[in-house]
Scaffold this motif. Structure first.
Motif, PDB file in Angstrom:
ATOM      1  N   ILE A 171       1.015  -1.177  -0.060  1.00 45.84           N
ATOM      2  CA  ILE A 171      -0.137   0.017  -0.036  1.00 45.84           C
ATOM      3  C   ILE A 171       0.661   1.214   0.111  1.00 45.84           C
ATOM      4  O   ILE A 171       1.876   1.442   0.744  1.00 45.84           O
ATOM      5  N   GLN A 172       0.457   2.381  -0.798  1.00 47.29           N
ATOM      6  CA  GLN A 172       0.805   3.562  -0.803  1.00 47.29           C
ATOM      7  C   GLN A 172       0.620   4.349   0.477  1.00 47.29           C
ATOM      8  O   GLN A 172      -0.581   4.638   0.422  1.00 47.29           O
ATOM      9  N   LEU A 173       1.404   4.861   1.228  1.00 48.24           N
ATOM     10  CA  LEU A 173       1.061   5.635   2.400  1.00 48.24           C
ATOM     11  C   LEU A 173       1.317   7.106   1.744  1.00 48.24           C
ATOM     12  O   LEU A 173       1.863   7.347   0.902  1.00 48.24           O
ATOM     13  N   ARG A 174       0.870   8.238   2.589  1.00 45.72           N
ATOM     14  CA  ARG A 174       1.154   9.548   2.327  1.00 45.72           C
ATOM     15  C   ARG A 174       1.689  10.113   3.340  1.00 45.72           C
ATOM     16  O   ARG A 174       1.738   9.921   4.730  1.00 45.72           O
ATOM     17  N   LYS A 175       2.523  11.400   2.960  1.00 44.06           N
ATOM     18  CA  LYS A 175       3.459  12.148   3.882  1.00 44.06           C
ATOM     19  C   LYS A 175       2.478  12.938   4.690  1.00 44.06           C
ATOM     20  O   LYS A 175       1.425  13.599   4.376  1.00 44.06           O
ATOM     21  N   ILE A 176       2.883  12.930   6.075  1.00 43.67           N
ATOM     22  CA  ILE A 176       2.132  14.050   6.975  1.00 43.67           C
ATOM     23  C   ILE A 176       3.153  14.778   7.680  1.00 43.67           C
ATOM     24  O   ILE A 176       4.083  14.047   8.002  1.00 43.67           O
ATOM     25  N   SER A 177       2.833  15.951   7.952  1.00 39.88           N
ATOM     26  CA  SER A 177       3.957  16.795   8.783  1.00 39.88           C
ATOM     27  C   SER A 177       3.463  17.117  10.180  1.00 39.88           C
ATOM     28  O   SER A 177       4.238  17.650  11.181  1.00 39.88           O
ATOM     29  N   SER A 178       2.202  16.645  10.529  1.00 33.05           N
ATOM     30  CA  SER A 178       1.599  16.954  11.780  1.00 33.05           C
ATOM     31  C   SER A 178       0.648  16.068  11.978  1.00 33.05           C
ATOM     32  O   SER A 178      -0.049  15.467  11.132  1.00 33.05           O
ATOM     33  N   SER A 179       0.376  15.883  13.248  1.00 34.61           N
ATOM     34  CA  SER A 179      -0.789  14.895  13.664  1.00 34.61           C
ATOM     35  C   SER A 179      -2.168  15.581  13.978  1.00 34.61           C
ATOM     36  O   SER A 179      -3.066  15.175  14.379  1.00 34.61           O
ATOM     37  N   LEU A 180      -2.091  16.799  13.614  1.00 40.55           N
ATOM     38  CA  LEU A 180      -3.316  17.848  13.876  1.00 40.55           C
ATOM     39  C   LEU A 180      -4.123  17.880  12.725  1.00 40.55           C
ATOM     40  O   LEU A 180      -3.313  18.085  11.427  1.00 40.55           O
ATOM     41  N   ILE A 181      -5.299  18.271  12.717  1.00 41.49           N
ATOM     42  CA  ILE A 181      -6.301  18.428  11.492  1.00 41.49           C
ATOM     43  C   ILE A 181      -6.950  19.864  11.787  1.00 41.49           C
ATOM     44  O   ILE A 181      -7.405  19.885  13.014  1.00 41.49           O
ATOM     45  N   ASP A 182      -6.951  20.576  10.758  1.00 44.25           N
ATOM     46  CA  ASP A 182      -7.716  21.794  11.012  1.00 44.25           C
ATOM     47  C   ASP A 182      -9.150  21.550  10.690  1.00 44.25           C
ATOM     48  O   ASP A 182      -9.475  21.343   9.374  1.00 44.25           O
ATOM     49  N   VAL A 183      -9.966  21.650  11.654  1.00 43.24           N
ATOM     50  CA  VAL A 183     -11.521  21.256  11.314  1.00 43.24           C
ATOM     51  C   VAL A 183     -12.460  22.408  11.512  1.00 43.24           C
ATOM     52  O   VAL A 183     -12.414  22.945  12.672  1.00 43.24           O
ATOM     53  N   GLU A 184     -13.208  22.514  10.679  1.00 47.71           N
ATOM     54  CA  GLU A 184     -14.290  23.551  10.751  1.00 47.71           C
ATOM     55  C   GLU A 184     -15.753  22.911  10.862  1.00 47.71           C
ATOM     56  O   GLU A 184     -15.936  21.921   9.920  1.00 47.71           O
ATOM     57  N   THR A 185     -16.408  23.405  11.628  1.00 52.01           N
ATOM     58  CA  THR A 185     -17.705  22.696  12.022  1.00 52.01           C
ATOM     59  C   THR A 185     -18.859  23.607  11.436  1.00 52.01           C
ATOM     60  O   THR A 185     -18.984  24.706  12.262  1.00 52.01           O
ATOM     61  N   ARG A 223     -31.598  18.821   8.365  1.00 57.76           N
ATOM     62  CA  ARG A 223     -30.665  19.530   9.115  1.00 57.76           C
ATOM     63  C   ARG A 223     -29.433  18.667   9.614  1.00 57.76           C
ATOM     64  O   ARG A 223     -29.298  17.640   9.895  1.00 57.76           O
ATOM     65  N   GLY A 224     -28.391  19.604   9.601  1.00 54.39           N
ATOM     66  CA  GLY A 224     -27.133  18.741   9.752  1.00 54.39           C
ATOM     67  C   GLY A 224     -26.086  19.322  10.465  1.00 54.39           C
ATOM     68  O   GLY A 224     -25.938  20.605  10.544  1.00 54.39           O
ATOM     69  N   VAL A 225     -24.862  18.546  10.643  1.00 50.71           N
ATOM     70  CA  VAL A 225     -23.557  19.344  11.203  1.00 50.71           C
ATOM     71  C   VAL A 225     -22.459  18.832  10.099  1.00 50.71           C
ATOM     72  O   VAL A 225     -22.195  17.643  10.005  1.00 50.71           O
ATOM     73  N   LEU A 226     -21.943  19.790   9.428  1.00 54.61           N
ATOM     74  CA  LEU A 226     -20.828  19.509   8.381  1.00 54.61           C
ATOM     75  C   LEU A 226     -19.507  19.594   9.093  1.00 54.61           C
ATOM     76  O   LEU A 226     -19.346  20.944   9.490  1.00 54.61           O
ATOM     77  N   GLN A 227     -18.502  18.630   8.704  1.00 55.86           N
ATOM     78  CA  GLN A 227     -17.416  18.893   9.198  1.00 55.86           C
ATOM     79  C   GLN A 227     -16.405  19.135   7.907  1.00 55.86           C
ATOM     80  O   GLN A 227     -16.600  18.133   7.013  1.00 55.86           O
ATOM     81  N   ARG A 228     -15.608  19.927   7.645  1.00 56.47           N
ATOM     82  CA  ARG A 228     -14.684  19.999   6.533  1.00 56.47           C
ATOM     83  C   ARG A 228     -13.159  20.352   7.261  1.00 56.47           C
ATOM     84  O   ARG A 228     -13.012  21.127   8.169  1.00 56.47           O
ATOM     85  N   ALA A 280      -7.634  19.480  15.793  1.00 59.56           N
ATOM     86  CA  ALA A 280      -8.128  18.223  16.511  1.00 59.56           C
ATOM     87  C   ALA A 280      -7.177  17.304  16.188  1.00 59.56           C
ATOM     88  O   ALA A 280      -6.483  17.357  15.230  1.00 59.56           O
ATOM     89  N   TYR A 281      -6.830  16.414  17.279  1.00 57.13           N
ATOM     90  CA  TYR A 281      -6.122  15.260  16.829  1.00 57.13           C
ATOM     91  C   TYR A 281      -6.354  14.294  15.818  1.00 57.13           C
ATOM     92  O   TYR A 281      -7.558  14.194  16.004  1.00 57.13           O
ATOM     93  N   MET A 282      -5.490  13.891  14.716  1.00 52.36           N
ATOM     94  CA  MET A 282      -6.156  13.132  13.635  1.00 52.36           C
ATOM     95  C   MET A 282      -7.006  11.975  14.228  1.00 52.36           C
ATOM     96  O   MET A 282      -7.814  11.786  13.442  1.00 52.36           O
TER      97      MET A 282
END
Ligand SMILES: Cc1cc2nc3c(=O)[nH]c(=O)nc-3n(C[C@H](O)[C@H](O)[C@H](O)COP(=O)(O)OP(=O)(O)OC[C@H]3O[C@@H](n4cnc5c(N)ncnc54)[C@H](O)[C@@H]3O)c2cc1C
Length: 434
Positions: A171-185, A223-228, A280-282
């Motif tokens: 499997i091909q993995l991807r590079k990451i430089s942080s374990s944080l994710i910028d989440v907008e709700t 009605r919902g709650v979207l996370q991007r 958020a922590y990934m």
């Protein structure tokens, strides 16, 4: 008992836990007629159950065999879990390109279901599978990729274990430089707004997922709650083992009921406010339900069912609207319901197509079977299909309507490599013989 994650169905069955490939060779050489590989058992329904033979729990075949740290290609055995991969590779700055919503799934299971995730743009799990090997029904091993034995390679993606036992995968993995994710709700007032915000976010955000209220009717239906979200670029990438809350025993069947679901849904929708943004922590972002061990027990011993379907982009809003109307009216939906976009996948039997997927969990109830048949009719009429990894009840007739084109290509390959149906499952028997 042998069962899927949702505890329905749960059957008595024989389980075999090989430690090495030689154990599998011995099993295949025995006179056991029917064999099924299973991984983490995190699919819902009967796809990972073999009630008439041996269930091969592959989780001890969990060796990481090689990692090319230049290219990010991992070669590992089928029973390696996504958690194993995170634990070893996040600190080295690598992560999965696509992951389902639980880290307890295995690599073999993710290939056999061609799992999808929140990063719909990347495609599905098998978009990043470079090669694999399988044990066939006579004990021989076939290695395959897009050039060597491509027929079985592509038929194994989403093939639900019916082409052979997946032994190892590259499997091909991807590079990451942080374990944080910028989440907008973002809070959405109805289904139209959920779709509009998803469309608007497609270019700007890698990850997307929209929770829906499966009970709200009228003008605010859907009605919902979207996370991007996107990966943060500021490191370091670290792996933290989290403490889990346990559901220690099965709660009474009535715990999840119309009133508790409606109270939860209203509170959750209100709690996010109009819009908020956080880092958020990934692992929390990708696997929110994993922090509660055995959460399926809140549904009681009878378990629950999930209905997940995908329909083509053209007319997707109208179809999800029609489905949601039936679901909200029934009051049988539970707190888990979601909609998100998907991209076409490479596997012959893969679930993802260019379109939108909608999923909803249901409390078991006598009225449910008729309701789900109605949903099937809407899905078929609109060119869609259900996700086999979440299914326990679709009829053979409806399955053939949903998967007719792909079955024409898949069935000859399945019969070539599994001519005596030695690899079989409760799902296979239901869909083929039912
Ligand atoms: C909280 C939660 C969230 C989830 N979110 C998603 C999601 O976002 N997207 C998604 O696609 N799915 C999701 N799932 C479903 C599930 O996690 C995936 O389908 C996953 O790929 C199943 O992997 P598994 O190892 O648990 O396989 P199992 O459930 O054990 O088996 C699934 C199928 O794979 C076959 N199989 C397993 N191992 C092998 C092998 N070595 N060789 C041949 N066949 C094999 C089995 O026979 C069976 O047909 C979710 C499940 C949970 C519990």
């Amino acid at each position: 008992m042998v069962k899927g994650w949702n505890n329905y169905p749960a059957v008595q069955g024989k389980v075999f836990r090989p430690e090495r490939i030689g154990d599998l060779v011995a099993l295949i050489g025995s006179n056991e007629k029917s064999i099924l590989a299973r991984g983490g058992g995190t699919s819902y329904g009967d796809s990972s159950i073999n009630n008439g033979g041996i269930n091969v729990d592959t989780r001890r075949l969990n060796k990481m065999l090689h990692f090319d740290s230049e290219q990010g290609v991992l070669y590992c055995q089928c029973g390696v879990t996504l958690q194993d991969i995170s634990r070893v590779f996040i600190p080295q700055g690598w992560f999965l390109q696509v992951t389902p919503g639980t880290q307890f799934a295995t690599v073999g299971g993710c290939v056999a279901t061609d799992a999808h995730g929140k990063n719909w743009k990347a495609g599905s799990f098998c978009s990043f599978v470079k090669g694999l090997s399988l044990m066939l029904q006579d004990g021989s091993i076939v290695c395959c990729d897009d050039k060597n034995n491509p027929d079985i390679f592509y038929s194994t993606f989403g093939g639900m274990g019916m082409t052979g036992i997946i032994l190892d995968v590259r499997i091909q993995l991807r590079k990451i430089s942080s374990s944080l994710i910028d989440v907008e709700t973002i809070q959405c007032r109805d289904l139209k707004e959920c779709f509009a915000v998803q469309s608007e976010s497609m270019e700007s955000h890698e990850y997307m997922f929209c929770w829906l209220d499966s009970h709200k009717e009228g003008v605010n239906m859907g009605r919902g709650v979207l996370q991007r979200a996107n990966h943060c670029s500021n490191g370091p990438p670290i792996y933290k083992e989290k403490r889990k809350i346990h559901v220690p025993f099965y709660l009474p069947n009535f715990t999840v009921n119309t009133y508790s679901v409606e109270a939860f849904n209203a509170a959750y929708h209100a709690s996010v406010g109009k819009k908020n943004r956080k880092k958020a922590y990934m692992m929390d972002f990708f696997y929110p339900l994993d922090c509660i061990a055995n959460w399926y027990r809140v549904y009681g011993k009878r378990g629950f069912l999930e209905y997940q379907m995908v329909v083509p982009s053209d007319g997707a809003y109208e179809t999800v609207f029609e489905i949601l109307k039936v679901v909200t009216k029934s009051k049988l939906g539970s707190t888990v319901a979601a909609v998100k976009p998907l991209l076409n996948a490479r596997g012959v039997m893969s679930f993802p197509m260019d379109g939108f997927t909608f999923a909803v969990d249901f409390m078991p109830d006598q009225r449910l079977w008729h309701l789900l048949d109605t949903l099937d009719e809407i899905v078929i009429a609109n060119g869609g299909k259900v996700y086999l990894a979440k299914d326990a009840r679709v009829s053979s007739k409806n399955f053939r309507k949903m998967y007719s084109e792909t079955l024409d290509r898949w069935e000859p390959v399945r019969q070539k490599y599994n001519p005596e149906n030695r690899f079989s499952s409760m799902m296979f028997n239901r869909l083929y013989k039912g």
